[in-house]
Design an enzyme around this catalytic site. Sequence first.
Site, PDB file in Angstrom:
ATOM      1  N   LYS A 112     -27.919  -2.794 -68.095  1.00 32.62           N
ATOM      2  CA  LYS A 112     -27.479  -3.597 -66.846  1.00 32.62           C
ATOM      3  C   LYS A 112     -26.157  -4.039 -66.622  1.00 32.62           C
ATOM      4  CE  LYS A 112     -31.915  -5.784 -65.832  1.00 32.62           C
ATOM      5  NZ  LYS A 112     -32.870  -6.580 -66.310  1.00 32.62           N
ATOM      6  N   LYS A 195     -37.038   5.094 -65.529  1.00 30.42           N
ATOM      7  CA  LYS A 195     -38.225   4.477 -65.352  1.00 30.42           C
ATOM      8  C   LYS A 195     -38.338   3.640 -63.573  1.00 30.42           C
ATOM      9  CE  LYS A 195     -37.412  -0.101 -66.343  1.00 30.42           C
ATOM     10  NZ  LYS A 195     -37.353  -1.412 -67.036  1.00 30.42           N
ATOM     11  N   LYS A 198     -37.714  -2.297 -60.258  1.00 30.47           N
ATOM     12  CA  LYS A 198     -37.578  -2.935 -59.278  1.00 30.47           C
ATOM     13  C   LYS A 198     -35.776  -2.599 -58.911  1.00 30.47           C
ATOM     14  CE  LYS A 198     -40.253  -6.617 -61.133  1.00 30.47           C
ATOM     15  NZ  LYS A 198     -40.251  -7.768 -62.203  1.00 30.47           N
TER      16      LYS A 198
END
Length: 327
Positions: A112, A195, A198
């Site tokens: 992130k 993966k 979102k």
Amino acid sequence: MNKRMISGIKPTGSVTLGNYIGALKQFIRYQDEYEMFIFLADLHALTLPIDANELKENARNLLAIYLACGLNPEKVVIFRQSDVPEHAELGYVMCCNSYMGELQRMTQYKDKVQNIKSDNIPTGIFIYPTLMAADIILYQANYVPVGIDQKQHVELARDLVIRFNHRYGDTFVLPEPVLSKQGAKIYSLLNPTKKMSKSESEKGTIYLLEDLKITRKKIMSAVTDSDNEVRYDVINKPGISNLLVIMSELTNRSIEDLEKEYATGGYGNFKKAVADVVCNELEKLQNKVNEIKNSDLIDKILAEGAIKASKIAKDTLREVYSKIGLR
Ligand code: TYM
């Protein structure tokens, strides 16, 4: 007494097919077997900036999805994390029992941070696994059904439990992650080694509440290899293998069985069959979600869930506060 299971999903965006297969379907599978607690992880939704109205809308959709998928409020305690302030309180205690080094090693944090193009990395995403640990151990849960991306966080919760129990005496149950055998990681349709998420690409991600014409289009344009043979082979055929897993999970048929059925007919035919299965499942789900969203069921379930969850959470926190010297 039945063993306890807990899990949650954060309402940061639309719920994906990855969440459905990796987490939600497991919740349904286990609800008869365990004493189950499923919550809406709304405090976790604050770790990155989010608009207040969007958060409210996402939360309502997610709760409607929980019910539409078949979570039974008579068997499962369904609640909102922010209705039980003990999560934040125990989260702080866990934060004080964790080390910077172990949080810096969390791969989701590292990923992130890489995507944040400024020096202002929110502290929340750094300490988030300590809140997640609190979510689990507050209920003395034995099992935590999650996708593979959350396994490391459950392992951190285990480390924190061992450390706390060692320092202050036996207090918390040691939780274990529970992963779906084949659906613990559903991949992006556009980039089948990443993966489905979102934050990955829109076109590679199927959203449970999206327009089904778009869903069909995404599946028909899923990236595959060029040899036209429907066979499970994650290394050489990640795209086809991902579609096989999705279909197998939604139909409860084995991958071998599907390989046989689609051995001839090529990728176009197979993708159409996958699209039919996915759209069929989502259509049923969407109809139920619309019914539930327009009823007052959600508020009633949340009110009851908050009372049941609070009772256990308060007991645990009282014991913790007493052991660490706050009471
Ligand atoms: P979240 O909201 O990112 O994801 C919810 C669940 O969906 C799983 N998942 C997937 N599984 C398979 N394939 C995928 N592509 C995929 N994408 C997501 C996740 O592994 C997760 O199980 N921190 C958690 C929420 C949470 C939690 C908890 C979970 C907060 N406290 C305590 C368990 C116990 C999260 O952000 O999940």
